[in-house]
Design a protein around this motif. Structure first.
Motif, PDB file in Angstrom:
ATOM      1  N   LEU A 103       0.775  -8.843  -3.515  1.00  0.00           N
ATOM      2  CA  LEU A 103       1.005  -8.204  -2.301  1.00  0.00           C
ATOM      3  C   LEU A 103       2.273  -8.379  -1.661  1.00  0.00           C
ATOM      4  CD1 LEU A 103       0.282  -6.460   0.370  1.00  0.00           C
ATOM      5  CD2 LEU A 103      -0.944  -8.302   1.154  1.00  0.00           C
ATOM      6  N   TRP A 104       2.588  -9.817  -1.297  1.00  0.00           N
ATOM      7  CA  TRP A 104       3.547 -10.270  -0.745  1.00  0.00           C
ATOM      8  C   TRP A 104       5.114 -10.195  -1.638  1.00  0.00           C
ATOM      9  CZ3 TRP A 104       4.063 -10.048   4.394  1.00  0.00           C
ATOM     10  CH2 TRP A 104       2.899  -9.948   5.003  1.00  0.00           C
ATOM     11  N   PRO A 105       5.041 -10.507  -3.031  1.00  0.00           N
ATOM     12  CA  PRO A 105       6.114 -10.434  -3.732  1.00  0.00           C
ATOM     13  C   PRO A 105       6.513  -8.992  -3.636  1.00  0.00           C
ATOM     14  CG  PRO A 105       4.589 -11.803  -4.817  1.00  0.00           C
ATOM     15  CD  PRO A 105       3.865 -11.340  -3.656  1.00  0.00           C
ATOM     16  N   ARG A 106       5.832  -7.950  -3.732  1.00  0.00           N
ATOM     17  CA  ARG A 106       5.975  -6.394  -3.770  1.00  0.00           C
ATOM     18  C   ARG A 106       6.629  -6.213  -2.395  1.00  0.00           C
ATOM     19  NH1 ARG A 106       1.715  -2.758  -6.331  1.00  0.00           N
ATOM     20  NH2 ARG A 106       3.308  -1.251  -5.727  1.00  0.00           N
ATOM     21  N   ALA A 107       5.997  -6.861  -1.414  1.00  0.00           N
ATOM     22  CA  ALA A 107       6.729  -6.343  -0.103  1.00  0.00           C
ATOM     23  C   ALA A 107       8.054  -7.057   0.178  1.00  0.00           C
ATOM     24  CB  ALA A 107       5.885  -6.973   0.985  1.00  0.00           C
ATOM     25  N   PHE A 108       8.227  -8.087  -0.637  1.00  0.00           N
ATOM     26  CA  PHE A 108       9.404  -8.731  -0.298  1.00  0.00           C
ATOM     27  C   PHE A 108      10.537  -8.021  -1.369  1.00  0.00           C
ATOM     28  CE2 PHE A 108      13.014 -11.522  -1.825  1.00  0.00           C
ATOM     29  CZ  PHE A 108      13.319 -12.320  -0.639  1.00  0.00           C
ATOM     30  N   ARG A 109      10.225  -7.405  -2.450  1.00  0.00           N
ATOM     31  CA  ARG A 109      11.111  -6.732  -3.332  1.00  0.00           C
ATOM     32  C   ARG A 109      11.545  -5.646  -2.677  1.00  0.00           C
ATOM     33  NH1 ARG A 109       7.572  -9.067  -7.309  1.00  0.00           N
ATOM     34  NH2 ARG A 109       6.785  -6.807  -7.557  1.00  0.00           N
ATOM     35  N   ALA A 110      10.564  -4.855  -2.037  1.00  0.00           N
ATOM     36  CA  ALA A 110      10.938  -3.390  -1.266  1.00  0.00           C
ATOM     37  C   ALA A 110      11.965  -3.822  -0.283  1.00  0.00           C
ATOM     38  CB  ALA A 110       9.601  -3.100  -0.775  1.00  0.00           C
ATOM     39  N   ARG A 111      12.248  -4.829   0.250  1.00  0.00           N
ATOM     40  CA  ARG A 111      13.292  -4.963   1.278  1.00  0.00           C
ATOM     41  C   ARG A 111      14.532  -5.937   0.924  1.00  0.00           C
ATOM     42  NH1 ARG A 111       8.224  -4.427   2.821  1.00  0.00           N
ATOM     43  NH2 ARG A 111       7.604  -3.241   4.930  1.00  0.00           N
ATOM     44  N   PHE A 112      14.366  -6.940   0.211  1.00  0.00           N
ATOM     45  CA  PHE A 112      15.293  -7.923  -0.160  1.00  0.00           C
ATOM     46  C   PHE A 112      15.524  -7.830  -1.817  1.00  0.00           C
ATOM     47  CE2 PHE A 112      13.421  -9.221   3.449  1.00  0.00           C
ATOM     48  CZ  PHE A 112      14.262  -9.166   4.455  1.00  0.00           C
ATOM     49  N   ASP A 113      16.546  -8.361  -2.155  1.00  0.00           N
ATOM     50  CA  ASP A 113      16.970  -8.410  -3.673  1.00  0.00           C
ATOM     51  C   ASP A 113      16.373  -9.900  -4.115  1.00  0.00           C
ATOM     52  OD1 ASP A 113      18.741  -6.138  -4.389  1.00  0.00           O
ATOM     53  OD2 ASP A 113      20.207  -7.418  -2.770  1.00  0.00           O
ATOM     54  N   ALA A 114      15.463  -9.577  -5.299  1.00  0.00           N
ATOM     55  CA  ALA A 114      14.988 -10.776  -5.740  1.00  0.00           C
ATOM     56  C   ALA A 114      15.303 -11.228  -6.986  1.00  0.00           C
ATOM     57  CB  ALA A 114      13.167 -10.535  -5.829  1.00  0.00           C
ATOM     58  N   LEU A 119     -14.645   1.073  -0.567  1.00  0.00           N
ATOM     59  CA  LEU A 119     -13.699   1.441  -1.739  1.00  0.00           C
ATOM     60  C   LEU A 119     -13.847   0.056  -2.727  1.00  0.00           C
ATOM     61  CD1 LEU A 119     -10.744   3.162  -0.345  1.00  0.00           C
ATOM     62  CD2 LEU A 119     -12.655   4.158  -1.916  1.00  0.00           C
ATOM     63  N   PRO A 120     -13.717   0.100  -4.023  1.00  0.00           N
ATOM     64  CA  PRO A 120     -13.538  -1.121  -4.881  1.00  0.00           C
ATOM     65  C   PRO A 120     -12.494  -2.125  -4.272  1.00  0.00           C
ATOM     66  CG  PRO A 120     -13.678   0.690  -6.340  1.00  0.00           C
ATOM     67  CD  PRO A 120     -13.602   1.336  -4.972  1.00  0.00           C
ATOM     68  N   LYS A 121     -12.441  -3.391  -4.334  1.00  0.00           N
ATOM     69  CA  LYS A 121     -11.475  -4.252  -4.062  1.00  0.00           C
ATOM     70  C   LYS A 121     -10.054  -4.035  -4.471  1.00  0.00           C
ATOM     71  CE  LYS A 121     -10.288  -9.072  -3.608  1.00  0.00           C
ATOM     72  NZ  LYS A 121     -10.696 -10.548  -4.000  1.00  0.00           N
ATOM     73  N   GLU A 122      -9.978  -3.420  -5.783  1.00  0.00           N
ATOM     74  CA  GLU A 122      -8.538  -3.397  -6.318  1.00  0.00           C
ATOM     75  C   GLU A 122      -8.060  -2.103  -5.755  1.00  0.00           C
ATOM     76  OE1 GLU A 122     -11.511  -3.793  -8.040  1.00  0.00           O
ATOM     77  OE2 GLU A 122     -11.018  -5.807  -9.001  1.00  0.00           O
ATOM     78  N   LEU A 123      -8.816  -1.196  -5.460  1.00  0.00           N
ATOM     79  CA  LEU A 123      -8.437   0.052  -4.732  1.00  0.00           C
ATOM     80  C   LEU A 123      -7.849  -0.164  -3.223  1.00  0.00           C
ATOM     81  CD1 LEU A 123      -7.595   3.058  -5.091  1.00  0.00           C
ATOM     82  CD2 LEU A 123      -9.960   3.767  -4.207  1.00  0.00           C
ATOM     83  N   LEU A 124      -8.476  -1.095  -2.788  1.00  0.00           N
ATOM     84  CA  LEU A 124      -8.095  -1.623  -1.419  1.00  0.00           C
ATOM     85  C   LEU A 124      -7.006  -2.352  -1.402  1.00  0.00           C
ATOM     86  CD1 LEU A 124     -11.373  -2.859   0.377  1.00  0.00           C
ATOM     87  CD2 LEU A 124      -9.792  -1.045   1.141  1.00  0.00           C
ATOM     88  N   LEU A 125      -6.570  -3.272  -2.323  1.00  0.00           N
ATOM     89  CA  LEU A 125      -5.498  -3.822  -2.685  1.00  0.00           C
ATOM     90  C   LEU A 125      -4.129  -3.070  -2.848  1.00  0.00           C
ATOM     91  CD1 LEU A 125      -6.492  -7.088  -4.593  1.00  0.00           C
ATOM     92  CD2 LEU A 125      -5.665  -6.936  -2.345  1.00  0.00           C
ATOM     93  N   GLU A 126      -4.589  -1.729  -3.727  1.00  0.00           N
ATOM     94  CA  GLU A 126      -3.495  -0.866  -3.888  1.00  0.00           C
ATOM     95  C   GLU A 126      -3.029  -0.186  -2.507  1.00  0.00           C
ATOM     96  OE1 GLU A 126      -0.502   0.972  -6.128  1.00  0.00           O
ATOM     97  OE2 GLU A 126      -1.920  -0.930  -6.777  1.00  0.00           O
ATOM     98  N   ILE A 127      -3.955  -0.034  -1.759  1.00  0.00           N
ATOM     99  CA  ILE A 127      -3.767   0.745  -0.391  1.00  0.00           C
ATOM    100  C   ILE A 127      -2.866  -0.162   0.276  1.00  0.00           C
ATOM    101  CG2 ILE A 127      -4.724   1.787   1.870  1.00  0.00           C
ATOM    102  CD1 ILE A 127      -7.044   2.509  -0.279  1.00  0.00           C
ATOM    103  N   VAL A 128      -3.376  -1.217   0.459  1.00  0.00           N
ATOM    104  CA  VAL A 128      -2.692  -2.330   1.285  1.00  0.00           C
ATOM    105  C   VAL A 128      -1.214  -2.622   0.905  1.00  0.00           C
ATOM    106  CG1 VAL A 128      -2.502  -4.810   1.952  1.00  0.00           C
ATOM    107  CG2 VAL A 128      -4.812  -3.564   2.170  1.00  0.00           C
ATOM    108  N   THR A 129      -1.196  -2.806  -0.588  1.00  0.00           N
ATOM    109  CA  THR A 129       0.265  -2.859  -1.101  1.00  0.00           C
ATOM    110  C   THR A 129       1.114  -1.830  -0.607  1.00  0.00           C
ATOM    111  OG1 THR A 129      -0.613  -4.373  -2.793  1.00  0.00           O
ATOM    112  CG2 THR A 129       1.581  -3.406  -3.052  1.00  0.00           C
TER     113      THR A 129
END
Length: 543
Positions: free
Chosen positions: A67-78, A19-29
């Motif tokens: 990736l990691w900012p979205r992972a953080f915002r999904a769990r904690f207030d930012a 898959l294209p890198k952009e799509l892989l990043l979306e799956i990972v995110t």
């Protein structure tokens, strides 16, 4: 050249990697923001499946902005992180991992400590050393960050991991360990009591008819007990004036000499005053545990409980950051002197100090005047409005005659009915020029609300004068007072009764969002007081 099955196996590529890198990043995110995991374990397991996915998750530069900012915002207030402009150099992955470790430590400690059954502090013994050691491993700095950055997500996570019970246990345990944890846990408990009123049981007395434990009551009534807490805290010296000394290489800089009694500069504690928090907890414990409150207090009015949001703690964050910068400058001053002395001892051989210099934190708000001698962090404008509250006192002579403990209030003489007062900001003096300047500053203060952080919390004048009128069980009174932002918002005021002319002195600090807390009177006669804005939401009242 071989073209058999072995080569075909080595050339095999999983369909996912095609898959294209952009799509892989979306799956990972999408994997990273799973709502069922406090820590993204599935994401970490995914990174172990192949080198390329490991690169995307742990090494790709774009992971730090997506990736990691979205992972953080999904769990904690930012929201507070962005508003305070901390995101620009933030390692989101490291911060997320540290918070998850702190919560996991809380979960394991709470499970091992059996906090469901809490004994009064007088019955706890120093033998609880195993629990104390576990409590020492909790990252209280992370806990405080989560509380003061809360908007929607953080407080439920802390309650789920029983942080409020652990903080109460830390308070009780620290009573036998020189009270070293008090500057940390008292502000935490003062805020979390708004979400679980039952934690007031950590401050209850097991000696009838007393309600509040002697450990907490001593801070309410004994002025000399302050040092039991303040000895673990650094003096408020940031805006102090230091005399200029002559060049003398035989002595370290004077600023370092004057602060030799400072607490360790790496010791964490909030800038919210722990004594003020203790006064607030004193009143909440009385309202939570008194057996017949409405009969004991004429015209008793319920106290409010306050929901928290991160904007309430912007000033606390700035004062804490200002203190960190101050200690960083002390370390730099001391080490620069030692480096200079070392160079002389090595006959002028140049020493590379760049490695140590990089350890010092920079002022990210330097262009605003923050942490300078000309700008002061302030919340003084909050003094205006209608207030109500309570003050407590002890009739020491009466208690002494009855043979009662002079440091613990009884159910008959520790409280007065509610007081109400209206306060307004006035010029520092009565001259027309000063009045015009004061009005101009008030207009600037109102306009500053729309300024970018931190300008909206900075002032060039550290003093704010206020006046007002009020009434309590003894009659009407006048109030005149001063707020000193060079002393982290110290509030002092005089209360003069209209009919008798009797005057009492009050001192305290803001305790946002709960209002103002402090002490009135002196060592011979007085006690704690607490006032809050009269328009506090009644839906949060404790009946």
């Amino acid at each position: 050249m071989r073209t058999g099955p072995l080569r075909t196996m080595w050339n095999y590529q999983p369909p996912l990697l095609a898959l294209p890198k952009e799509l892989l990043l979306e799956i990972v995110t999408n994997t990273a923001v799973s709502p069922n995991e406090t820590y993204p374990k599935t994401l970490i397991e995914l990174s172990k499946t192949c080198r390329y996915l490991y690169f995307l998750i742990h090494q790709d530069p774009r992971r730090l902005v997506s990736l990691w900012p979205r992972a953080f915002r999904a769990r904690f207030d930012a929201s507070a992180i962005y508003r305070r402009q901390l995101h620009r150099q933030l390692d989101w992955q490291a911060v997320l991992e540290r918070r998850c470790r702190a919560l996991e430590t809380c979960r394991h400690t709470a499970a091992a400590a059996s906090l469901a059954v809490v004994r009064p502090i007088a019955s706890r013994q120093p033998r609880d050393l195993r629990l104390a050691d576990r409590l020492d491993k909790i990252d209280w700095e992370v806990i405080w960050d989560m509380i003061t950055e809360h908007d929607h997500l953080n407080i439920p996570l802390l309650l789920k991991h029983q942080v409020h019970l652990l903080a109460g246990a830390a308070f009780q345990s620290s009573a036998f360990r020189d009270r070293e944890a008090y500057p940390m846990v008292l502000p935490i408990l003062s805020l979390l009591v708004n979400y679980d009123f039952s934690i007031t049981r950590f401050f209850s007395s097991d000696l009838a008819p007393h309600i509040v434990s002697q450990e907490l009551s001593q801070f309410a009534y004994d002025f000399e007990a302050d040092v039991l807490i303040t000895k673990h805290m650094s003096p408020r010296l940031f805006h102090s004036e230091f005399p200029i000394q002559e060049e003398d290489d035989s002595q370290p800089p004077l600023i370092a000499t004057k602060t030799s009694s400072l607490a360790p500069s790496n010791a964490f504690y909030p800038s919210q005053d722990p004594l003020t928090s203790a006064f607030h907890l004193f009143f909440t414990t009385i309202f939570a545990l008194h057996p017949d409150l409405y009969q004991a207090i004429p015209r008793c009015t319920p106290i409010p409980l306050f929901p928290l949001n991160s904007r309430m703690f912007d000033v606390e964050f700035l004062r804490r950051y200002e203190r960190q910068l101050f200690h960083a400058s002390l370390r730099e001053s001391r080490e620069a002197w030692h480096d200079k002395l070392l160079q002389k001892q090595t006959f002028g051989v140049s020493q590379d100090t760049s490695a140590t210099a990089t350890r010092y934190m920079g002022n990210i708000y330097a262009d605003t005047g923050f942490a300078s001698s000309t700008h002061f962090v302030s919340e003084a404008h909050l003094i205006e409005g209608d207030w109500m509250g309570y003050y407590s006192f002890m009739d020491v002579d009466s208690d002494a005659d009855e043979g009662a403990d002079e440091t613990v209030p009884t159910t008959s003489d520790w409280f007065d009915g509610p007081l109400r007062l209206t306060l307004r900001i006035v010029p520092l003096d009565d001259s027309p020029q000063e009045e015009g300047l004061q009005k101009q500053q008030q207009q600037q203060q109102q306009q500053a609300i729309s300024y970018q952080f931190p300008d909206c919390h900075l002032r060039t004048c550290p003093l704010t004068r206020f006046e007002g009128t009020g009434v309590d069980d003894l009659g009407g009174f006048h109030v005149t007072g001063l707020i000193d932002d060079s002393e982290d918002g110290q509030v002092t005021w005089e209360k003069t009764y209209i009919e008798s002319g009797e005057t009492w002195e009050y001192s305290g600090r803001f305790l946002i969002p709960m209002g103002l807390c402090g002490r009135w009177g002196d060592e011979q006669y007085g006690g704690p007081w607490w006032i809050w804005k009269a328009d506090s939401p009644p839906a949060n009242a404790k009946s």
